[in-house]
Design a protein around this motif. Structure first.
Motif, short mmCIF file in Angstrom:
data_model
loop_
_atom_site.label_atom_id
_atom_site.label_comp_id
_atom_site.label_asym_id
_atom_site.label_seq_id
_atom_site.Cartn_x
_atom_site.Cartn_y
_atom_site.Cartn_z
N GLN A 153 0.83 -1.21 0.00
CA GLN A 153 0.00 0.00 0.00
C GLN A 153 0.86 1.26 0.00
N CYS A 154 1.92 1.24 0.78
CA CYS A 154 2.82 2.40 0.81
C CYS A 154 3.37 2.68 -0.58
N SER A 199 2.14 1.93 -3.41
CA SER A 199 1.07 2.34 -4.31
C SER A 199 0.54 3.73 -3.97
N ILE A 200 0.35 4.00 -2.70
CA ILE A 200 -0.32 5.23 -2.27
C ILE A 200 0.59 6.45 -2.30
N THR A 260 -6.51 6.16 3.88
CA THR A 260 -6.21 4.74 3.72
C THR A 260 -4.84 4.40 4.29
N LEU A 261 -3.86 5.24 3.99
CA LEU A 261 -2.51 5.02 4.51
C LEU A 261 -2.50 5.11 6.03
N SER A 276 -3.89 1.86 7.42
CA SER A 276 -2.94 0.77 7.23
C SER A 276 -1.79 0.87 8.22
#
Length: 106
Positions: A30-31, A33-34, A54-55, A58
């Protein structure tokens, strides 16, 4: 100071080492990607605020306390419309967290 709080990670995963590895890998993905999208000023502020949210979630799930706090601040600034959102500190905190995750894998 550790980027990932092991006690918080253990609490979130119930002490299950396999689950901890899995959520850390999800967080790392996620990191990666985000963060680039969060830093993209061409994206609408609301979309970037959602990415920061979202981050933040997470990061909370793996005990990345500093990443969580900085993502929270970025989200608030984006939602408030208060000028540019510097992501350098957030990017550095994410880099430290990713380095710890990579080191734990080795």
């Amino acid at each position: 100071m550790q980027a990932i709080d092991p006690a918080e990670l253990e609490a979130q995963t119930g002490g299950d080492a396999d689950l901890a590895r899995e959520v850390l890998e999800l967080f790392a993905g996620q990191c990666r990607s985000i963060l680039p999208r969060l830093a993209d000023p061409a994206l609408p502020r609301e979309q970037r605020a959602d990415l920061a949210h979202t981050l933040k979630g997470s990061a909370a799930g793996v005990g990345a306390v500093h990443v969580r706090a900085l993502a929270d601040a970025a989200e608030a600034r984006l939602r408030g419309g208060a000028g540019a959102v510097p992501v350098d500190d957030l990017a550095a905190a994410v880099a430290r967290a990713l380095a710890e995750i990579a080191e734990a894998r080795a």
